[in-house]
Structure formats: structure tokens, C-alpha cells
Design an enzyme around this catalytic site. Structure first.
Site, PDB file in Angstrom:
ATOM      1  NE  ARG A  21      10.815   3.090  14.309  1.00 34.67           N
ATOM      2  CZ  ARG A  21      11.335   2.367  13.325  1.00 34.67           C
ATOM      3  NH1 ARG A  21      10.560   1.542  12.620  1.00 34.67           N
ATOM      4  NH2 ARG A  21      12.624   2.420  13.036  1.00 34.67           N
ATOM      5  CB  CYS A 247      10.304  -3.837   8.920  1.00 33.14           C
ATOM      6  SG  CYS A 247       9.269  -2.785   7.892  1.00 33.14           S
TER       7      CYS A 247
HETATM    8  P1  HMG Z   1      -1.591   5.659   1.747  1.00 27.20           P
HETATM    9  O1  HMG Z   1      -2.650   4.641   1.919  1.00 27.20           O
HETATM   10  O2  HMG Z   1      -0.981   5.821   0.388  1.00 27.20           O
HETATM   11  O3  HMG Z   1      -2.102   7.055   2.326  1.00 27.20           O
HETATM   12  O4  HMG Z   1      -0.443   5.327   2.777  1.00 27.20           O
HETATM   13  P2  HMG Z   1      -2.788   8.292   1.602  1.00 27.20           P
HETATM   14  O5  HMG Z   1      -1.799   9.410   1.546  1.00 27.20           O
HETATM   15  O6  HMG Z   1      -3.402   7.853   0.299  1.00 27.20           O
HETATM   16  O7  HMG Z   1      -3.942   8.648   2.627  1.00 27.20           O
HETATM   17  C1  HMG Z   1      -5.031   7.741   2.834  1.00 27.20           C
HETATM   18  C2  HMG Z   1      -5.750   8.069   4.135  1.00 27.20           C
HETATM   19  O8  HMG Z   1      -4.866   7.853   5.217  1.00 27.20           O
HETATM   20  C3  HMG Z   1      -6.190   9.518   4.264  1.00 27.20           C
HETATM   21  O9  HMG Z   1      -7.423   9.491   4.995  1.00 27.20           O
HETATM   22  C4  HMG Z   1      -5.150  10.144   5.119  1.00 27.20           C
HETATM   23  O10 HMG Z   1      -5.596  11.253   5.882  1.00 27.20           O
HETATM   24  C5  HMG Z   1      -4.795   9.008   6.047  1.00 27.20           C
HETATM   25  P3  HMG Z   1      -8.826   9.772   4.269  1.00 27.20           P
HETATM   26  O11 HMG Z   1      -8.664  11.129   3.675  1.00 27.20           O
HETATM   27  O12 HMG Z   1      -8.935   8.694   3.245  1.00 27.20           O
HETATM   28  O13 HMG Z   1      -9.801   9.659   5.402  1.00 27.20           O
HETATM   29  N1  HMG Z   1      -3.397   9.151   6.495  1.00 27.20           N
HETATM   30  C6  HMG Z   1      -3.003   9.215   7.776  1.00 27.20           C
HETATM   31  N2  HMG Z   1      -3.652   9.122   8.945  1.00 27.20           N
HETATM   32  C7  HMG Z   1      -2.918   9.259  10.061  1.00 27.20           C
HETATM   33  N3  HMG Z   1      -1.579   9.473  10.084  1.00 27.20           N
HETATM   34  C8  HMG Z   1      -0.900   9.557   8.940  1.00 27.20           C
HETATM   35  C9  HMG Z   1      -1.622   9.416   7.735  1.00 27.20           C
HETATM   36  N4  HMG Z   1      -1.229   9.450   6.441  1.00 27.20           N
HETATM   37  C10 HMG Z   1      -2.316   9.284   5.708  1.00 27.20           C
HETATM   38  N5  HMG Z   1       0.428   9.789   8.946  1.00 27.20           N
HETATM   39  C11 HMG Z   1       1.395   6.010   4.174  1.00 27.20           C
HETATM   40  C12 HMG Z   1       0.781   6.082   2.790  1.00 27.20           C
HETATM   41  C13 HMG Z   1       2.792   6.593   4.083  1.00 27.20           C
HETATM   42  C14 HMG Z   1       0.544   6.843   5.119  1.00 27.20           C
HETATM   43  C15 HMG Z   1       1.417   4.522   4.632  1.00 27.20           C
HETATM   44  O14 HMG Z   1       2.076   3.783   3.648  1.00 27.20           O
HETATM   45  C16 HMG Z   1       2.105   4.305   5.934  1.00 27.20           C
HETATM   46  O15 HMG Z   1       1.615   4.741   6.980  1.00 27.20           O
HETATM   47  N6  HMG Z   1       3.260   3.616   5.926  1.00 27.20           N
HETATM   48  C17 HMG Z   1       4.057   3.412   7.148  1.00 27.20           C
HETATM   49  C18 HMG Z   1       4.679   2.044   7.141  1.00 27.20           C
HETATM   50  C19 HMG Z   1       5.536   1.881   8.360  1.00 27.20           C
HETATM   51  O16 HMG Z   1       5.386   2.560   9.371  1.00 27.20           O
HETATM   52  N7  HMG Z   1       6.488   0.935   8.280  1.00 27.20           N
HETATM   53  C20 HMG Z   1       7.401   0.657   9.371  1.00 27.20           C
HETATM   54  C21 HMG Z   1       8.424   1.730   9.595  1.00 27.20           C
HETATM   55  S1  HMG Z   1       9.768   1.709   8.406  1.00 27.20           S
HETATM   56  C22 HMG Z   1      10.937   0.616   9.122  1.00 27.20           C
HETATM   57  O17 HMG Z   1      10.629  -0.060  10.054  1.00 27.20           O
HETATM   58  C23 HMG Z   1      12.348   0.663   8.599  1.00 27.20           C
HETATM   59  C24 HMG Z   1      13.320   1.385   9.545  1.00 27.20           C
HETATM   60  O18 HMG Z   1      13.370   0.765  10.821  1.00 27.20           O
HETATM   61  C25 HMG Z   1      14.724   1.415   8.936  1.00 27.20           C
HETATM   62  C26 HMG Z   1      15.235   0.037   8.492  1.00 27.20           C
HETATM   63  O19 HMG Z   1      15.191  -0.926   9.284  1.00 27.20           O
HETATM   64  O20 HMG Z   1      15.688  -0.021   7.332  1.00 27.20           O
HETATM   65  C27 HMG Z   1      12.898   2.862   9.761  1.00 27.20           C
HETATM   66 MG    MG Z   2      14.471  -1.002  11.284  1.00 26.40          MG
END
Ligand code: HMG
Ligand code: MG
Length: 308
Positions: A21, A247
Site C-alpha cells: 500500500r 506519500c
Molecule cells: P473528495 O474529492 O472530497 O471526495 O475526496 P467527495 O467526498 O467530494 O466525493 C467526490 C466523488 O468521489 C464522488 O463521486 C464520490 O462517490 C467519489 P460522484 O458522486 O461525484 O460521482 N468517491 C469515491 N470513489 C471511490 N472510492 C472512494 C470514494 N470517495 C469518494 N473511497 C477523498 C475525498 C477522501 C475521497 C480523497 O481526498 C481521497 O481519496 N484521498 C486519499 C488520499 C490518499 O490515499 N493518500 C495516501 C494515503 S495517506 C498516507 O500515505 C499516510 C500514511 O502512510 C501514514 C503516514 O505516513 O503518516 C497512512
Molecule cells: Mg506512510
């Protein structure tokens, strides 16, 4: 290697493998689903029992993991292994439930800057987004982990006060999560800071039995920080096979603590992990071949023949 223990360390550490992931989410090219499936299967065969497999986030935000359903469809899942996935919202939870997932992780931020960039939300709004996810997940019998990112520093805000991290962490845990993973997303932390944060979390009621540490190795501090966390009582350590990772929404993040480097240290200390280092190194060398560049793990490099 002969083991030489140090006092004050646990007998056993659970490695929470995040390579598939956190590692693959950061690759420029999308890794084919068969390669991902083989990667996860080989990690399990090397003895890793918790493997964060993919994310049910918006596919446009992280295209590298847009094949989550496909991967879980082809992955032979072993009963002894846990395959947690990242879930930010209810849409993500629906997808996880439809794919037979039993462990999820929500991921909050200690800072407003990263909450906005990573989740398109303020910290308050993201907690509102997570609340029904955790509630429904628990009602379905799922295990829920919470990450708190930027816990030791933030690329836009600089130092992050410990009190601010503890406050967000407490709100995340109060939603009903079972484990908190302390994210040093950009790898700037040092061992004294890690120890102080763990103590402050303990004082706020989040004891080391519910903590994990998630260190990126940007500044070469991940292993030292891990040792500090183990001495403070933590027994769950996140690591990424071959040191893959980063990230996409925090450019200064590089790979996580390489799992091999962690296993080498724990083997030397006589701390059990259940991981076969040779099989793990072979897996990371194979994966490096698929990605077309050498693994950044020092242990993978040291244990690989010079000709490679
Ligand atoms: P948004 O654009 O604000 O979404 O994103 P929304 O709630 O306004 O929805 C917009 C559209 O997206 C809608 O579709 C939803 O259905 C669809 P429409 O109605 O317009 O056709 N949608 C989705 N589709 C599929 N799967 C979903 C989903 N959610 C909404 N889950 C959101 C908000 C949270 C979804 C977005 O910001 C996002 O996906 N962010 C993820 C970012 C990410 O994955 N970053 C990397 C992981 S974090 C990391 O790496 C740190 C970590 O390792 C710890 C560390 O190192 O500190 C964990
Ligand atoms: Mg991380």
C-alpha cells in the site's frame, strides 16, 4: 547471527507490513495486478502476518491503487494473515465490505495543511467523515486502526506541537479505533521526540498496548526512532519491504523503514518476528527487478550478490 539482547525490549514484535500500500501508492508506474498479488503472497510466505494490501480511496487521487477490487479478487488470501486496507470514507467502507475485508485503517492528520491536501477536508471535517466509517465498521465486526500523520513534523507547517498531535489522536481513538499508528510521514523525527510523544499519548490514556509506529526514513532516523519506541513499550512496527514508499500528497516523504533493516536489527537483539529474512530479501530483490531499480534497503543491498 548471534543474538545479543538489550534490556527493556519486548520478546516479540508484530511487523505491520505496508509495502503493497504505502510503497506501491508512490510508484510512478502502475504495477500490474498480477505482480501486486505475487508480492503480497510472497510477503505472507516470508512470515509477515499483517499486510496492508491496498486502499479504497478515490481512484483519481491514487491511480496506483485503483485496482483494489481486482487485486483482492485474484489474491489468494491465507487464513493466518490479516490484509488491512485504507478507507477514508463511507464509500470506501462499502467497497471494503463488498470485498470481504475484515480490517481497515482510517487516516487522519495532525495538521490542517496535510488534512486539506490528503483528504480535501479540515481536520474537523475529516473527523466527521471518519465517524460513521468507524461506527459502521465496528457494527460489522471489523477491526479499525487510525493513523495520525505528520505526528513529528509537517513540510508546510514545520514543527507540530505534541499537544496538537495528542488532541487529534485522542479524537481519532474516541471514534472507537483499536490501534493508533504514529505517522512520521516525512521522516524528520528523532528518538527523544518519539519518546516524548509516546509518553504524552500514554498520559492522555492511549497506552503502548494500542500504539504502532510508522516511520518514513527520509532523514535516516527510522531505525533509531523504532528502537526508542520499542524501549518505550511499543510492540507493533510498520515497515515496507525493500523500503518502498512515500506519500503522493507529501512530496518530502520517501520510503518507509525497510522491513529487512528492521528484521536485521530485531534478529540481532533476539526479538522474535516470525519473519524469514532470506525469503524477504529475495522478495524485495524480485520486486526491485519488476520496478527496474535497486531497493533502497541497506540490508537488501548488503545481502545481494555484487553482480546484481
Ligand atoms: P473528495 O474529492 O472530497 O471526495 O475526496 P467527495 O467526498 O467530494 O466525493 C467526490 C466523488 O468521489 C464522488 O463521486 C464520490 O462517490 C467519489 P460522484 O458522486 O461525484 O460521482 N468517491 C469515491 N470513489 C471511490 N472510492 C472512494 C470514494 N470517495 C469518494 N473511497 C477523498 C475525498 C477522501 C475521497 C480523497 O481526498 C481521497 O481519496 N484521498 C486519499 C488520499 C490518499 O490515499 N493518500 C495516501 C494515503 S495517506 C498516507 O500515505 C499516510 C500514511 O502512510 C501514514 C503516514 O505516513 O503518516 C497512512
Ligand atoms: Mg506512510
Amino acid at each position: 547471527m548471534m543474538a545479543t539482547p538489550l534490556p527493556g525490549l519486548p520478546d516479540r514484535v508484530t511487523i505491520y507490513e505496508v509495502g503493497p500500500r504505502d510503497g506501491l501508492q508512490n510508484e510512478k508506474a502502475v504495477v500490474p495486478v498480477e505482480v501486486k498479488s505475487e508480492f503480497v503472497t510472497r510477503l505472507a510466505a516470508a512470515g509477515l502476518t499483517t499486510i496492508e494490501t491496498t486502499s479504497f480511496v478515490h481512484p483519481k487521487w491514487v491511480p496506483q491503487l485503483a485496482d483494489a477490487e481486482e487485486l483482492l479478487g485474484v489474491l489468494p488470501r491465507s487464513g493466518d494473515v490479516r490484509y488491512p486496507v485504507l478507507v477514508p470514507n463511507e464509500r470506501g467502507l462499502d467497497r471494503a465490505l463488498a470485498n470481504g475485508i475484515t480490517e481497515i485503517a482510517i487516516f487522519g492528520s495532525a495538521t490542517e495543511s496535510f488534512a486539506r491536501r490528503n483528504l480535501n477536508r479540515t481536520v474537523d471535517e475529516s473527523l466527521k467523515m471518519f465517524a460513521p466509517v468507524v461506527e459502521r465498521a465496528r457494527a460489522e465486526g471489523l477491526w479499525v486502526r487510525a493513523y495520525v500523520s505528520m505526528a513529528l513534523g509537517d513540510p508546510w507547517e514545520g514543527d507540530v506541537p505534541i499537544g496538537q498531535v495528542v488532541s487529534v489522536a485522542s479524537r481519532l481513538m474516541d471514534l472507537g479505533c483499536s490501534q493508533l499508528s504514529i505517522g512520521d510521514t516525512i521522516g524528520v523525527g528523532t528518538p527523544g521526540h518519539v519518546t516524548a510523544l509516546i509518553e504524552a499519548l500514554g498520559a492522555a490514556g492511549i497506552g503502548t498496548d494500542r500504539l504502532a509506529v510508522h516511520f518514513h526514513d527520509t532523514y535516516g532516523q527510522a531505525l533509531a526512532n523504532t528502537l526508542a519506541a520499542l524501549r518505550a513499550g511499543v510492540t507493533v512496527v510498520d515497515a515496507s519491504a525493500g523500503g518502498l514508499g512515500g506519500c503522493p500528497y507529501a512530496e518530502s516523504a520517501t520510503g518507509n523503514l525497510p522491513t529487512e533493516d528492521l528484521v536485521w536489527m530485531l534478529n540481532g537483539l533476539g526479538v522474535e518476528t516470525g519473519v524469514d529474512l532470506d525469503e524477504l530479501v529475495a522478495t524485495s530483490r524480485w520486486m526491485a527487478g519488476r520496478l527496474g531499480r535497486p531497493s533502497p534497503s541497506r540490508v537488501v543491498q548488503a545481502l545481494s550478490p555484487e553482480s546484481e
